[in-house]
Motif scaffolding. Structure first.
Motif, PDB file in Angstrom:
ATOM      1  N   HIS A 190      16.080 -17.160 -42.975  1.00 58.64           N
ATOM      2  CA  HIS A 190      14.754 -18.176 -42.410  1.00 58.64           C
ATOM      3  C   HIS A 190      14.402 -17.590 -40.907  1.00 58.64           C
ATOM      4  O   HIS A 190      13.338 -18.058 -40.481  1.00 58.64           O
ATOM      5  CB  HIS A 190      15.804 -19.328 -42.238  1.00 58.64           C
ATOM      6  CG  HIS A 190      15.021 -20.461 -41.634  1.00 58.64           C
ATOM      7  ND1 HIS A 190      15.399 -21.192 -40.609  1.00 58.64           N
ATOM      8  CD2 HIS A 190      13.444 -20.886 -41.902  1.00 58.64           C
ATOM      9  CE1 HIS A 190      14.527 -21.873 -40.252  1.00 58.64           C
ATOM     10  NE2 HIS A 190      13.329 -21.937 -40.951  1.00 58.64           N
ATOM     11  N   ARG A 231      18.901 -18.884 -57.965  1.00 61.63           N
ATOM     12  CA  ARG A 231      18.662 -19.736 -56.735  1.00 61.63           C
ATOM     13  C   ARG A 231      18.462 -18.935 -55.634  1.00 61.63           C
ATOM     14  O   ARG A 231      17.381 -19.141 -54.590  1.00 61.63           O
ATOM     15  CB  ARG A 231      20.094 -20.667 -56.449  1.00 61.63           C
ATOM     16  CG  ARG A 231      19.698 -21.501 -55.302  1.00 61.63           C
ATOM     17  CD  ARG A 231      21.168 -22.238 -54.979  1.00 61.63           C
ATOM     18  NE  ARG A 231      21.056 -23.057 -53.923  1.00 61.63           N
ATOM     19  CZ  ARG A 231      21.924 -23.840 -53.402  1.00 61.63           C
ATOM     20  NH1 ARG A 231      22.946 -24.026 -54.188  1.00 61.63           N
ATOM     21  NH2 ARG A 231      21.915 -24.590 -52.482  1.00 61.63           N
ATOM     22  N   THR A 232      19.157 -17.788 -55.494  1.00 64.55           N
ATOM     23  CA  THR A 232      18.846 -16.556 -54.154  1.00 64.55           C
ATOM     24  C   THR A 232      17.420 -16.152 -54.281  1.00 64.55           C
ATOM     25  O   THR A 232      16.759 -16.242 -53.369  1.00 64.55           O
ATOM     26  CB  THR A 232      19.751 -15.613 -54.464  1.00 64.55           C
ATOM     27  OG1 THR A 232      21.306 -16.353 -54.157  1.00 64.55           O
ATOM     28  CG2 THR A 232      19.428 -14.572 -53.314  1.00 64.55           C
ATOM     29  N   THR A 235      15.150 -18.861 -53.059  1.00 61.73           N
ATOM     30  CA  THR A 235      15.065 -19.033 -51.834  1.00 61.73           C
ATOM     31  C   THR A 235      14.211 -18.025 -51.006  1.00 61.73           C
ATOM     32  O   THR A 235      13.680 -18.404 -50.127  1.00 61.73           O
ATOM     33  CB  THR A 235      16.661 -18.986 -51.182  1.00 61.73           C
ATOM     34  OG1 THR A 235      17.206 -19.899 -51.750  1.00 61.73           O
ATOM     35  CG2 THR A 235      16.650 -19.185 -49.520  1.00 61.73           C
ATOM     36  N   GLU A 239      10.813 -18.546 -48.868  1.00 61.13           N
ATOM     37  CA  GLU A 239      10.660 -18.084 -47.456  1.00 61.13           C
ATOM     38  C   GLU A 239       9.250 -17.235 -47.297  1.00 61.13           C
ATOM     39  O   GLU A 239       8.787 -17.401 -46.289  1.00 61.13           O
ATOM     40  CB  GLU A 239      11.910 -17.031 -46.997  1.00 61.13           C
ATOM     41  CG  GLU A 239      11.913 -16.734 -45.587  1.00 61.13           C
ATOM     42  CD  GLU A 239      11.998 -18.483 -44.783  1.00 61.13           C
ATOM     43  OE1 GLU A 239      11.337 -18.276 -43.599  1.00 61.13           O
ATOM     44  OE2 GLU A 239      12.498 -19.305 -45.378  1.00 61.13           O
TER      45      GLU A 239
END
Length: 250
Positions: A190, A231-232, A235, A239
């Motif tokens: 992030h 899921r990774t 993500t 981003e």
């Protein structure tokens, strides 16, 4: 458009155009138009993307594109004016907690890192996170955990933000001009985007990443699809699109 409506609109678009929503949409169109060549191609494309994004090797590669490097051991932390820890989400169904809500695992990892850095540096700490979906603001829950479970003081609470840009602008209202050089704590994936937001808000930023994605050994298991890898991947893609969204809003 107010902050809550903007957050809802952004989350709706993200659900439709990010995995798995976009893959479901592609597959549905492909099956609906199966008799046409482009329909079969869309169905094949969605299946291939589903496999790729579910493979640990692809998930790991995508994360390398967004994760910030770790804080150097010799970083000049004495120059820091304050520490800012960003929230990463919460749980509503926290039946084991007195208030029925608590931070999620991602936020807890950030808090642990922020607590260690606060003890190491003695710098004042700000926690940032609102409640766009309702309930208790993340920052309130973060303060409770830091003070009660980590025995670390929290000097400022920014509880009105809905996204990273809000984190930056609302934190600036609390900290500047006295506390301009900050140590920014968040998940490693992030922080590249968060850094741009905080620098645009007038801060000098030193990054303190945590909660890196797991890197598994390279063997045949790295090519087998897994829900955790999907899921990774999601993500990392979220981003990347978030960075594009931020640049569009500037």
């Amino acid at each position: 458009m107010d902050l809550a409506s903007e957050w809802l609109a952004k989350e709706t678009l993200r659900a439709l155009f990010m995995p798995p929503g976009c893959l479901v949409l592609l597959l549905t169109i492909g099956l609906w138009r199966w008799q046409h060549p482009y329909g079969r191609r869309l169905a094949g494309l969605s299946t291939a993307l589903l496999y790729l994004l579910s493979s640990p090797i692809m998930a790991g590669w995508l994360m390398t594109q967004v994760e910030a490097p770790p804080l150097p051991a010799n970083a000049p932390l004495k120059q820091i004016d304050a520490i800012v820890c960003l929230g990463g989400g919460k749980r509503f169904s926290a039946f084991d907690q007195p208030r029925g809500e608590t931070v999620n695992d991602e936020t807890l990892a950030r808090l642990r890192h922020a607590a260690r850095l606060q003890r190491q540096t003695g710098k004042p700490l700000l926690v940032s996170g609102g409640s766009p979906a309702g309930g208790i603001a993340e920052a309130e829950l973060m303060r409770e955990i830091l003070t009660r479970e980590f025995n670390v003081p929290v000097q400022w609470i920014e509880a009105g933000s809905n996204d990273t840009r809000d984190n930056a602008t609302m934190s600036a209202a609390l900290l500047q001009p006295k506390h301009r050089h900050i140590l920014l704590v968040s998940s490693a994936y992030h922080l590249s985007r968060a850094r741009r937001a905080f620098e645009a808000a007038g801060f000098k930023v030193t990054l303190a990443p945590t909660d890196y994605a797991s890197r598994e050994p390279l063997n045949y298991l790295a090519f087998l699809p897994r829900a955790s890898a999907f899921r990774t991947s999601s993500t990392a893609l979220r981003e990347l699109t978030g960075s594009l969204w931020y640049r569009f809003r500037q």
